[in-house]
Motif scaffolding. Structure first.
Motif, PDB file in Angstrom:
ATOM      1  N   GLU A 104       0.804  -1.225   0.000  1.00  0.00           N
ATOM      2  CA  GLU A 104       0.000   0.000   0.000  1.00  0.00           C
ATOM      3  C   GLU A 104       0.840   1.280   0.000  1.00  0.00           C
ATOM      4  N   PHE A 105       2.055   1.249   0.540  1.00  0.00           N
ATOM      5  CA  PHE A 105       2.838   2.462   0.781  1.00  0.00           C
ATOM      6  C   PHE A 105       4.080   2.482  -0.102  1.00  0.00           C
ATOM      7  N   PHE A 106       4.330   3.630  -0.772  1.00  0.00           N
ATOM      8  CA  PHE A 106       5.492   3.723  -1.647  1.00  0.00           C
ATOM      9  C   PHE A 106       6.235   5.044  -1.463  1.00  0.00           C
ATOM     10  N   LEU A 107       7.512   4.999  -1.791  1.00  0.00           N
ATOM     11  CA  LEU A 107       8.366   6.179  -1.901  1.00  0.00           C
ATOM     12  C   LEU A 107       8.723   6.360  -3.367  1.00  0.00           C
ATOM     13  N   GLU A 108       9.006   7.608  -3.791  1.00  0.00           N
ATOM     14  CA  GLU A 108       9.303   7.849  -5.196  1.00  0.00           C
ATOM     15  C   GLU A 108      10.288   8.995  -5.358  1.00  0.00           C
ATOM     16  N   ALA A 109      11.013   8.963  -6.469  1.00  0.00           N
ATOM     17  CA  ALA A 109      11.945  10.038  -6.813  1.00  0.00           C
ATOM     18  C   ALA A 109      12.237   9.953  -8.299  1.00  0.00           C
ATOM     19  N   GLY A 110      12.555  11.112  -8.910  1.00  0.00           N
ATOM     20  CA  GLY A 110      12.868  11.091 -10.332  1.00  0.00           C
ATOM     21  C   GLY A 110      12.914  12.478 -10.950  1.00  0.00           C
ATOM     22  N   PRO A 111      13.255  12.560 -12.241  1.00  0.00           N
ATOM     23  CA  PRO A 111      13.359  13.838 -12.945  1.00  0.00           C
ATOM     24  C   PRO A 111      12.006  14.306 -13.493  1.00  0.00           C
ATOM     25  N   GLN A 112      11.967  15.590 -13.831  1.00  0.00           N
ATOM     26  CA  GLN A 112      10.757  16.157 -14.438  1.00  0.00           C
ATOM     27  C   GLN A 112      11.152  17.148 -15.519  1.00  0.00           C
ATOM     28  N   LEU A 113      10.466  17.072 -16.648  1.00  0.00           N
ATOM     29  CA  LEU A 113      10.623  18.020 -17.744  1.00  0.00           C
ATOM     30  C   LEU A 113       9.325  18.823 -17.849  1.00  0.00           C
ATOM     31  N   GLY A 114       9.428  20.157 -17.803  1.00  0.00           N
ATOM     32  CA  GLY A 114       8.242  21.007 -17.846  1.00  0.00           C
ATOM     33  C   GLY A 114       8.267  21.950 -19.038  1.00  0.00           C
ATOM     34  N   PHE A 115       7.095  22.178 -19.632  1.00  0.00           N
ATOM     35  CA  PHE A 115       6.952  23.080 -20.772  1.00  0.00           C
ATOM     36  C   PHE A 115       6.010  24.217 -20.390  1.00  0.00           C
ATOM     37  N   MET A 116       6.515  25.443 -20.453  1.00  0.00           N
ATOM     38  CA  MET A 116       5.700  26.612 -20.128  1.00  0.00           C
ATOM     39  C   MET A 116       4.601  26.795 -21.178  1.00  0.00           C
ATOM     40  N   VAL A 117       3.347  26.903 -20.720  1.00  0.00           N
ATOM     41  CA  VAL A 117       2.236  27.126 -21.641  1.00  0.00           C
ATOM     42  C   VAL A 117       1.648  28.523 -21.488  1.00  0.00           C
ATOM     43  N   ALA A 118       1.868  29.173 -20.343  1.00  0.00           N
ATOM     44  CA  ALA A 118       1.374  30.536 -20.145  1.00  0.00           C
ATOM     45  C   ALA A 118       2.087  31.154 -18.953  1.00  0.00           C
ATOM     46  N   GLY A 119       2.470  32.414 -19.098  1.00  0.00           N
ATOM     47  CA  GLY A 119       3.092  33.149 -18.011  1.00  0.00           C
ATOM     48  C   GLY A 119       2.526  34.558 -17.945  1.00  0.00           C
ATOM     49  N   LYS A 120       1.953  34.926 -16.796  1.00  0.00           N
ATOM     50  CA  LYS A 120       1.334  36.245 -16.645  1.00  0.00           C
ATOM     51  C   LYS A 120       1.589  36.792 -15.242  1.00  0.00           C
ATOM     52  N   THR A 121       1.583  38.118 -15.133  1.00  0.00           N
ATOM     53  CA  THR A 121       1.595  38.777 -13.838  1.00  0.00           C
ATOM     54  C   THR A 121       0.288  39.527 -13.656  1.00  0.00           C
ATOM     55  N   HIS A 122      -0.208  39.513 -12.423  1.00  0.00           N
ATOM     56  CA  HIS A 122      -1.447  40.210 -12.090  1.00  0.00           C
ATOM     57  C   HIS A 122      -1.180  41.173 -10.937  1.00  0.00           C
ATOM     58  N   ALA A 123      -1.581  42.422 -11.124  1.00  0.00           N
ATOM     59  CA  ALA A 123      -1.491  43.437 -10.073  1.00  0.00           C
ATOM     60  C   ALA A 123      -2.780  44.243 -10.112  1.00  0.00           C
ATOM     61  N   GLY A 124      -3.681  43.955  -9.177  1.00  0.00           N
ATOM     62  CA  GLY A 124      -4.993  44.589  -9.213  1.00  0.00           C
ATOM     63  C   GLY A 124      -5.759  44.140 -10.444  1.00  0.00           C
ATOM     64  N   LYS A 125      -6.155  45.099 -11.279  1.00  0.00           N
ATOM     65  CA  LYS A 125      -6.882  44.783 -12.503  1.00  0.00           C
ATOM     66  C   LYS A 125      -5.965  44.730 -13.725  1.00  0.00           C
ATOM     67  N   VAL A 126      -4.681  44.862 -13.499  1.00  0.00           N
ATOM     68  CA  VAL A 126      -3.719  44.892 -14.605  1.00  0.00           C
ATOM     69  C   VAL A 126      -3.098  43.507 -14.770  1.00  0.00           C
ATOM     70  N   THR A 127      -3.132  42.989 -15.996  1.00  0.00           N
ATOM     71  CA  THR A 127      -2.538  41.694 -16.324  1.00  0.00           C
ATOM     72  C   THR A 127      -1.533  41.875 -17.459  1.00  0.00           C
ATOM     73  N   ILE A 128      -0.336  41.344 -17.274  1.00  0.00           N
ATOM     74  CA  ILE A 128       0.727  41.468 -18.277  1.00  0.00           C
ATOM     75  C   ILE A 128       1.213  40.072 -18.647  1.00  0.00           C
ATOM     76  N   ASP A 129       1.316  39.822 -19.948  1.00  0.00           N
ATOM     77  CA  ASP A 129       1.827  38.553 -20.434  1.00  0.00           C
ATOM     78  C   ASP A 129       3.353  38.585 -20.387  1.00  0.00           C
ATOM     79  N   ILE A 130       3.944  37.629 -19.672  1.00  0.00           N
ATOM     80  CA  ILE A 130       5.399  37.575 -19.541  1.00  0.00           C
ATOM     81  C   ILE A 130       5.971  36.296 -20.167  1.00  0.00           C
ATOM     82  N   SER A 131       5.216  35.673 -21.034  1.00  0.00           N
ATOM     83  CA  SER A 131       5.658  34.415 -21.635  1.00  0.00           C
ATOM     84  C   SER A 131       6.991  34.559 -22.357  1.00  0.00           C
ATOM     85  N   ASP A 132       7.206  35.712 -23.021  1.00  0.00           N
ATOM     86  CA  ASP A 132       8.451  35.916 -23.760  1.00  0.00           C
ATOM     87  C   ASP A 132       9.643  36.116 -22.836  1.00  0.00           C
TER      88      ASP A 132
END
Length: 199
Positions: A104-132
């Motif tokens: 029933e019980f396991f331990l795990e470890a390993g690598p991870q590869l991640g791909f950015m799909v969206a990056g934004k900053t929010h400050a109040g009502k202002v949203t800025i795309d920072i993907s680039d």
């Protein structure tokens, strides 16, 4: 480079699958608590993760589990009493080596590869795309544990730490730091290689 790393990971998973005794599939999801390291006065940002996995068991104790997950990450900070939120959304491919201390019980470890799909900053009502301004690929390592009930439902916790800088141009090492806790379900349908050979 990212295509090469992904190809190597997929080829390794295919090779391990060919030697598997049991192959099963499942779904998982839950809460992420993330922040960026070396980020001035950063605070955690809660979000969610969700996706699926294949569990490739070689013995009753040892398995390999590649996953495909959507993960909401990022951080918050509050300069001059204003909350600014960095929302960084990834498609992650972790490949975890699992060891079951008991069935029933396991331990795990390993690598991870991640791909950015969206990056934004929010400050109040202002949203800025920072993907680039962010790197398209993130590489990290993780470790965790889990408990699975006989009905197939289980609970797991994992910590992933990034090894690459999140931003393209930054003097600081702003890396992902992500904790996950959630539920998973393994479908009862399983394929056993040894049984197939006996037919």
């Amino acid at each position: 480079m990212k295509k090469l790393i992904l190809s190597v990971m997929l080829a390794a998973c295919a090779a391990f699958t060919a030697k598997a005794q049991t192959l099963s599939f499942g779904v998982k999801g839950g809460l992420t608590i993330s922040k960026l390291t070396q980020f001035n006065d950063s605070k955690v940002r809660p979000s969610v993760y969700a996706g699926g996995f294949a569990n490739i068991a070689f013995t009753e104790s040892i398995a390999l589990q590649p996953e495909l997950l959507y993960s909401g990450q990022g951080t918050k900070y509050e300069p001059l009493n204003q909350t600014i939120t960095y929302r960084l959304n990834y498609i992650n491919i972790p490949v975890m080596f699992q060891y079951r201390i008991v069935p029933e019980f396991f331990l795990e470890a390993g690598p991870q590869l991640g791909f950015m799909v969206a990056g934004k900053t929010h400050a109040g009502k202002v949203t800025i795309d920072i993907s680039d301004d962010t790197k398209a690929v993130d590489f990290g390592l993780g470790f965790g544990l889990g408990y699975q009930f006989p009905v197939g439902l289980g609970v797991s916790a994992r910590y992933m730490f990034g090894l690459t800088n999140v931003f393209e141009r930054s003097l600081d090492d702003n890396k992902n730091s992500v904790a996950q806790i959630g539920l998973f379900y393994t479908f009862k349908h399983q394929h056993t290689a040894s049984k197939k050979r006996k037919r």
